[in-house]
Design an enzyme around this catalytic site. Sequence first.
Site, short mmCIF file in Angstrom:
data_model
loop_
_atom_site.label_atom_id
_atom_site.label_comp_id
_atom_site.label_asym_id
_atom_site.label_seq_id
_atom_site.Cartn_x
_atom_site.Cartn_y
_atom_site.Cartn_z
N TYR A 1 -101.01 -4.14 -40.62
CA TYR A 1 -99.69 -3.58 -40.29
C TYR A 1 -98.71 -3.80 -41.44
O TYR A 1 -98.04 -2.87 -41.90
CB TYR A 1 -99.18 -4.23 -39.00
CG TYR A 1 -97.73 -3.98 -38.67
CD1 TYR A 1 -97.33 -2.78 -38.08
CD2 TYR A 1 -96.75 -4.94 -38.93
CE1 TYR A 1 -95.99 -2.56 -37.75
CE2 TYR A 1 -95.42 -4.71 -38.62
CZ TYR A 1 -95.04 -3.53 -38.03
OH TYR A 1 -93.72 -3.31 -37.73
N ARG B 1 -103.15 -15.94 -33.07
CA ARG B 1 -103.65 -14.58 -33.25
C ARG B 1 -103.82 -14.25 -34.72
O ARG B 1 -102.98 -14.60 -35.56
CB ARG B 1 -102.67 -13.58 -32.62
CG ARG B 1 -102.69 -13.64 -31.11
CD ARG B 1 -101.94 -12.51 -30.50
NE ARG B 1 -100.57 -12.42 -30.99
CZ ARG B 1 -99.64 -11.69 -30.41
NH1 ARG B 1 -99.92 -10.99 -29.34
NH2 ARG B 1 -98.42 -11.64 -30.89
N GLY C 1 -103.64 -12.44 -38.10
CA GLY C 1 -102.61 -11.58 -38.69
C GLY C 1 -101.21 -12.14 -38.55
O GLY C 1 -100.29 -11.70 -39.26
N1 LIG Z 1 -89.63 -4.68 -32.91
C1 LIG Z 1 -89.67 -5.36 -34.05
O1 LIG Z 1 -89.49 -6.58 -34.07
C2 LIG Z 1 -89.93 -4.65 -35.34
C3 LIG Z 1 -89.95 -5.41 -36.52
C4 LIG Z 1 -90.19 -4.77 -37.73
C5 LIG Z 1 -90.35 -3.40 -37.76
N2 LIG Z 1 -90.34 -2.68 -36.60
C6 LIG Z 1 -90.56 -1.24 -36.70
O2 LIG Z 1 -89.53 -0.57 -35.98
C7 LIG Z 1 -90.06 0.65 -35.45
C8 LIG Z 1 -89.77 0.73 -33.96
O3 LIG Z 1 -90.39 -0.38 -33.32
P1 LIG Z 1 -90.14 -0.72 -31.79
O4 LIG Z 1 -90.22 -2.20 -31.68
O5 LIG Z 1 -88.94 0.00 -31.30
O6 LIG Z 1 -91.47 -0.16 -31.16
P2 LIG Z 1 -91.72 0.92 -30.00
O7 LIG Z 1 -93.19 0.93 -29.76
O8 LIG Z 1 -90.81 0.66 -28.83
O9 LIG Z 1 -91.27 2.28 -30.68
C9 LIG Z 1 -92.13 3.10 -31.40
C10 LIG Z 1 -92.00 4.49 -30.85
O10 LIG Z 1 -92.81 5.36 -31.63
C11 LIG Z 1 -93.55 6.21 -30.78
N3 LIG Z 1 -94.77 6.56 -31.52
C12 LIG Z 1 -95.78 5.74 -31.85
N4 LIG Z 1 -96.71 6.42 -32.57
C13 LIG Z 1 -96.25 7.69 -32.68
C14 LIG Z 1 -96.74 8.85 -33.32
N5 LIG Z 1 -97.90 8.84 -33.99
N6 LIG Z 1 -96.02 9.99 -33.24
C15 LIG Z 1 -94.84 10.03 -32.57
N7 LIG Z 1 -94.33 8.96 -31.93
C16 LIG Z 1 -95.02 7.79 -32.00
C17 LIG Z 1 -93.81 5.40 -29.53
O11 LIG Z 1 -94.06 6.20 -28.39
C18 LIG Z 1 -92.51 4.60 -29.41
O12 LIG Z 1 -91.55 5.29 -28.62
C19 LIG Z 1 -91.54 0.67 -35.81
O13 LIG Z 1 -91.69 1.41 -36.99
C20 LIG Z 1 -91.85 -0.79 -36.07
O14 LIG Z 1 -92.95 -0.94 -36.93
C21 LIG Z 1 -90.13 -3.27 -35.39
#
Ligand SMILES: NC(=O)c1ccc[n+]([C@@H]2O[C@H](COP(=O)([O-])OP(=O)(O)OC[C@H]3O[C@@H](n4cnc5c(N)ncnc54)[C@H](O)[C@@H]3O)[C@@H](O)[C@H]2O)c1
Length: 307
Positions: free
Chosen positions: A141, A265, A267
């Site tokens: 990731y 875990r 990673g």
């Molecule tokens: N939550 C955290 O702590 C965190 C930390 C670092 C980075 N991020 C990044 O922030 C972003 C949002 O994360 P989040 O925590 O809100 O997660 P989340 O899973 O709630 O949101 C991701 C969204 O993307 C959609 N999605 C996934 N794959 C898809 C695809 N191939 N096509 C279209 N839609 C798709 C999902 O349905 C979901 O609504 C991500 O890129 C994640 O990597 C999150």
Amino acid sequence: MRVLITGGAGFIASQIADAHVARGDDVVVIDSLITGRREFVPARARFYQTDIRDLSMREIFERERPQLVNHHAAQASVSASVRDPVFDADVNVLGTIRLAALAVEFGAEYFVFASTGGALYGEPDRLPADESTPILPLSPYGCAKSVAEAYLALFGRTNGLRACCLRYANVYGPRQDPHGEAGVVAIFVRALLDRKPATIFGDGEQTRDFVFVDDVVRANLLAADRRIEGALNVGTGQGTSVNAVYQILARLTRSDAAPAYGPPRAGDVRHITLAAAAAQRHLGWTPATSLDIGLAATAAWFAEQPG
Ligand SMILES: NC(=O)c1ccc[n+]([C@@H]2O[C@H](COP(=O)([O-])OP(=O)(O)OC[C@H]3O[C@@H](n4cnc5c(N)ncnc54)[C@H](O)[C@@H]3O)[C@@H](O)[C@H]2O)c1
């Protein structure tokens, strides 16, 4: 401003979509709903249920011609990336490249990318890690996010795409999925409220930098306004152990249930905190929500939701 937000039915980006709508922007949301929820998409946004890797994305760009692309759709679980690195790279690397290419083709002015600070730097020698810390991820990731960042920088050099990569710490708050594998706060609070056992992986003394979702939303809006290019950490600089977060949430939910402990875990890093002085300098951003306030708001929100 016309804004296209991917992942806008998810935890973080649905709240970014709300904030853009509240400012009067014209908002388009793309989400496959693989983990996102339709009801989180603002009523005033145009919604397309599609995968960012789908060919229909081209038609959407052609029709909508966004000025700003905010890219949050992702395979967002570190553990899932260890189990299936090919799928992770397909969504997080190839999906981002496709989107960046469409942004270039259809003349988007600016691109904001949800990157990670928590999973990018591995186990740095010095904490909090700033943006000059060597990129040594310990999971597919983190690796995929860094490769996606490198492609955005390439598109900047060769195609003039202006992009900002926001490297988030551990984001928490309302709307986080409590049934997934990522998002320890949501998982703990849901389990505590439902009087079900919660599992801590490892000894719980691993530390994380917990940043509240409202602060992350604000960083996205500031980036959209200031159009800074490059990578910026978005974190608090404060480390809190997973055990300590569990204890605060147990107090807030009036539970005396002890957590179960499982093996660490693959990673996961042991300790990470992020220095956000660059975000302060370039965006005027500092985190405004203390952990106590943010966790209380999160627990209150989850208490209103069905289990
Ligand atoms: N939550 C955290 O702590 C965190 C930390 C670092 C980075 N991020 C990044 O922030 C972003 C949002 O994360 P989040 O925590 O809100 O997660 P989340 O899973 O709630 O949101 C991701 C969204 O993307 C959609 N999605 C996934 N794959 C898809 C695809 N191939 N096509 C279209 N839609 C798709 C999902 O349905 C979901 O609504 C991500 O890129 C994640 O990597 C999150």
